[in-house]
Motif scaffolding. Structure first.
Motif, PDB file in Angstrom:
ATOM      1  N   ALA A 135       0.675  -1.162  -0.016  1.00 32.08           N
ATOM      2  CA  ALA A 135      -0.037  -0.051   0.099  1.00 32.08           C
ATOM      3  C   ALA A 135       0.815   1.060   0.079  1.00 32.08           C
ATOM      4  CB  ALA A 135      -0.917  -0.114   1.299  1.00 32.08           C
ATOM      5  N   ARG A 136       1.968   1.336   0.765  1.00 31.83           N
ATOM      6  CA  ARG A 136       2.423   2.577   0.817  1.00 31.83           C
ATOM      7  C   ARG A 136       3.395   3.130  -0.412  1.00 31.83           C
ATOM      8  NH1 ARG A 136       7.391   2.705   5.223  1.00 31.83           N
ATOM      9  NH2 ARG A 136       5.709   1.388   6.378  1.00 31.83           N
ATOM     10  N   GLU A 137       3.774   1.854  -1.023  1.00 32.45           N
ATOM     11  CA  GLU A 137       4.418   2.102  -2.470  1.00 32.45           C
ATOM     12  C   GLU A 137       3.282   2.511  -3.510  1.00 32.45           C
ATOM     13  OE1 GLU A 137       7.351  -0.181  -5.777  1.00 32.45           O
ATOM     14  OE2 GLU A 137       6.568  -1.091  -3.861  1.00 32.45           O
ATOM     15  N   ILE A 138       2.308   1.767  -3.444  1.00 34.23           N
ATOM     16  CA  ILE A 138       1.071   2.261  -4.503  1.00 34.23           C
ATOM     17  C   ILE A 138       0.660   3.760  -4.172  1.00 34.23           C
ATOM     18  CG2 ILE A 138      -1.396   1.805  -5.091  1.00 34.23           C
ATOM     19  CD1 ILE A 138      -0.847  -0.966  -4.154  1.00 34.23           C
ATOM     20  N   ILE A 139       0.320   4.093  -2.933  1.00 34.68           N
ATOM     21  CA  ILE A 139      -0.042   5.503  -2.671  1.00 34.68           C
ATOM     22  C   ILE A 139       1.126   6.633  -3.059  1.00 34.68           C
ATOM     23  CG2 ILE A 139      -0.477   7.003  -0.815  1.00 34.68           C
ATOM     24  CD1 ILE A 139      -1.535   4.283   0.609  1.00 34.68           C
ATOM     25  N   ALA A 140       2.369   6.285  -2.730  1.00 34.64           N
ATOM     26  CA  ALA A 140       3.403   7.275  -3.107  1.00 34.64           C
ATOM     27  C   ALA A 140       3.379   7.669  -4.487  1.00 34.64           C
ATOM     28  CB  ALA A 140       4.887   6.749  -2.557  1.00 34.64           C
ATOM     29  N   LEU A 141       3.371   6.347  -5.222  1.00 31.11           N
ATOM     30  CA  LEU A 141       3.431   6.575  -6.735  1.00 31.11           C
ATOM     31  C   LEU A 141       2.274   7.261  -7.348  1.00 31.11           C
ATOM     32  CD1 LEU A 141       4.529   2.968  -7.730  1.00 31.11           C
ATOM     33  CD2 LEU A 141       6.040   5.094  -7.885  1.00 31.11           C
ATOM     34  N   ALA A 142       1.039   7.000  -6.803  1.00 35.55           N
ATOM     35  CA  ALA A 142      -0.073   7.631  -7.039  1.00 35.55           C
ATOM     36  C   ALA A 142      -0.007   9.207  -6.811  1.00 35.55           C
ATOM     37  CB  ALA A 142      -1.377   7.169  -6.320  1.00 35.55           C
ATOM     38  N   HIS A 143       0.458   9.510  -5.800  1.00 36.67           N
ATOM     39  CA  HIS A 143       0.570  10.988  -5.219  1.00 36.67           C
ATOM     40  C   HIS A 143       1.661  11.755  -6.264  1.00 36.67           C
ATOM     41  CE1 HIS A 143      -0.953  10.579  -0.868  1.00 36.67           C
ATOM     42  NE2 HIS A 143      -2.017  10.636  -1.864  1.00 36.67           N
ATOM     43  N   GLN A 144       2.641  11.111  -6.571  1.00 37.52           N
ATOM     44  CA  GLN A 144       3.686  11.463  -7.534  1.00 37.52           C
ATOM     45  C   GLN A 144       2.881  11.765  -8.916  1.00 37.52           C
ATOM     46  OE1 GLN A 144       7.074   8.750  -7.875  1.00 37.52           O
ATOM     47  NE2 GLN A 144       7.446   8.871  -5.968  1.00 37.52           N
ATOM     48  N   ALA A 145       2.161  10.878  -9.255  1.00 37.85           N
ATOM     49  CA  ALA A 145       1.354  11.121 -10.521  1.00 37.85           C
ATOM     50  C   ALA A 145       0.081  12.199 -10.329  1.00 37.85           C
ATOM     51  CB  ALA A 145       0.684   9.893 -11.058  1.00 37.85           C
ATOM     52  N   GLY A 146      -0.154  12.677  -9.280  1.00 36.70           N
ATOM     53  CA  GLY A 146      -1.030  13.896  -8.928  1.00 36.70           C
ATOM     54  C   GLY A 146      -2.409  13.105  -8.513  1.00 36.70           C
TER      55      GLY A 146
END
Length: 413
Positions: A189-200
């Motif tokens: 989850a932490r990795e999925i969320i961080a990547l999503a936030h990087q994509a806005g």
């Protein structure tokens, strides 16, 4: 209430749950392996709700008499403890709903309706429960959104490579199940969320299966929304939670209209109440909130690290034993990436037949598509049998399941 211990003792825990003293009509003791559908309730939860109804039953927030003030204190005290349980910074970030389904619908109909428009991309996964699929399909049909789906890997895990490719579409929202209710797979989850936030993108986590079984800290994960249900984590039915970051919740319009979600009403319009009451229209499920507060206290007493460690032990043992049953196809990844959920097929025996015959041995499991029809279509099966374990289950019960599955095979030749 059971005390904190480094390794859980399921037999000691079972003493806290009155239902396990029941003998079924066929004379068999209860082997309950359906906690992914709903968990059993400890005395602490039952007693907390009983105390409310017997000693302080009153409506909350509006009254100034003793009972109303005591009920309000119990209700809001539970909110604060539930918030701390998942690492929320403020109690006002905890919104009470009926269940995970309503929590996700709240996000779709409030945040989604205001912030999404034609052509916007929403990323979900192939393993989603219908609760995190249908609300977005409804909104997509209305607003002409584009839904994209992260595929699963061959062993039933989140396909990170394909996810990163989909993020190139500049999604507005990413929604995913933290733990699959069919495969048992636990997503990074932490990795999925961080990547999503990087994509806005904004992120919604379906925690219906993870919050009862794993330590979940919303601040550590940095998720924007988290939805979960009380009844899957030793709490009562009819109460769910939506966690949302304060700034997001402040920006969202009310989901339902009526009493307690307003600050002022005239014939010409209204002014919405402050958080969290803006999203809690009408008389809430007061006893159920108090019961969920007691459930959180109970699980905190056990320690969620201990809960997760014990269930991984059950997952390893369950996989080892179930793989010994000829013709059994176990769905999902290995125990390193899985909770104690075992969905399977058994040769060409229909899952409903498997479940009915297991019931004759006193073993309660679930059969069907488990509100995940697209996932079963992906796996090319119409249905599966699912055994799902919790803190009160033991390795002996896994052995009983395996033994009974061998008997099911003999019945069908």
């Amino acid at each position: 209430m059971s005390s904190n211990r480094s390794r859980l003792d399921p037999e000691q825990i079972r003493e806290d749950f009155p239902i396990f003293r029941r003998i079924l009509p066929n004379g068999k003791p209860l082997t309950y392996l359906d906690s992914a559908a709903t968990s059993q309730k400890p005395n602490a939860v039952i007693d907390a709700m009983d105390t409310y109804y017997r000693g302080l039953n009153a409506n909350i927030h509006r009254g100034v008499h003793t009972l109303a003030e005591e009920a309000t204190e119990a209700y809001e005290g539970a909110r604060a403890r539930i918030g701390r349980f998942i690492g929320a910074k403020k109690a006002r970030e905890i919104i009470f709903t009926r269940n995970t389904t309503e929590s996700i619908n709240l996000v779709a109909q409030s945040w989604g309706r205001r912030n999404l428009s034609a052509g916007d991309v929403v990323i979900l996964t192939e393993m989603e429960h219908h609760s995190n699929l249908v609300p977005w399909q409804i909104l997509a049909a209305e607003k002409e959104l584009r839904l994209e789906f992260v595929p699963i890997t061959e062993d039933g895990r989140f396909n990170m490579e394909q996810y990163q490719a989909l993020l190139g579409l500049n999604p507005k929202l990413v929604g995913f199940s933290h733990m699959s209710n069919v495969l048992g797979s636990i997503q990074p989850a932490r990795e999925i969320i961080a990547l999503a936030h990087q994509a806005g993108a904004i992120v919604l986590v379906d925690g219906a299966q993870s919050v009862p079984h794993l330590p979940v800290d919303v601040a550590e994960l940095d998720t924007d929304f988290l939805a979960f249900s009380g009844h899957k984590m030793c709490g009562p039915t009819g109460i769910g939670v939506l966690y949302g970051k304060e700034a997001l919740l402040e920006s969202m319009p009310p989901f339902l209209g009526g009493g307690d979600m307003i600050k002022k009403v005239t014939l010409q319009g209204f002014t919405a109440n402050s958080l969290p009451h803006k999203f809690e229209a009408g008389t809430p499920a007061i006893a159920e909130v108090i019961g969920l507060g007691a459930a959180v206290d109970y699980l905190s007493g056990l320690g969620m690290e201990a809960v997760a460690a014990y269930e991984q032990e059950l997952a390893r043992y369950g996989i080892e034993q179930l793989e010994k049953v000829d013709g059994l196809r176990l769905l999902g990844p290995n125990a390193d990436h899985k909770g104690s959920v075992f969905a399977f097929t058994l040769g060409d025996i229909h899952p409903h037949d498997v479940a009915q015959l297991l019931d004759q041995s006193g073993i309660a499991v679930r059969a069907g598509h488990h509100c995940a029809m697209p996932l079963h279509q992906k796996l090319n099966i119409p249905a599966s049998t699912r055994a799902s374990l919790y803190i009160y289950n033991s390795k002996n019960e896994i052995d009983r399941l395996v033994e009974s599955l061998q008997s099911v095979k003999k019945v069908f030749g």
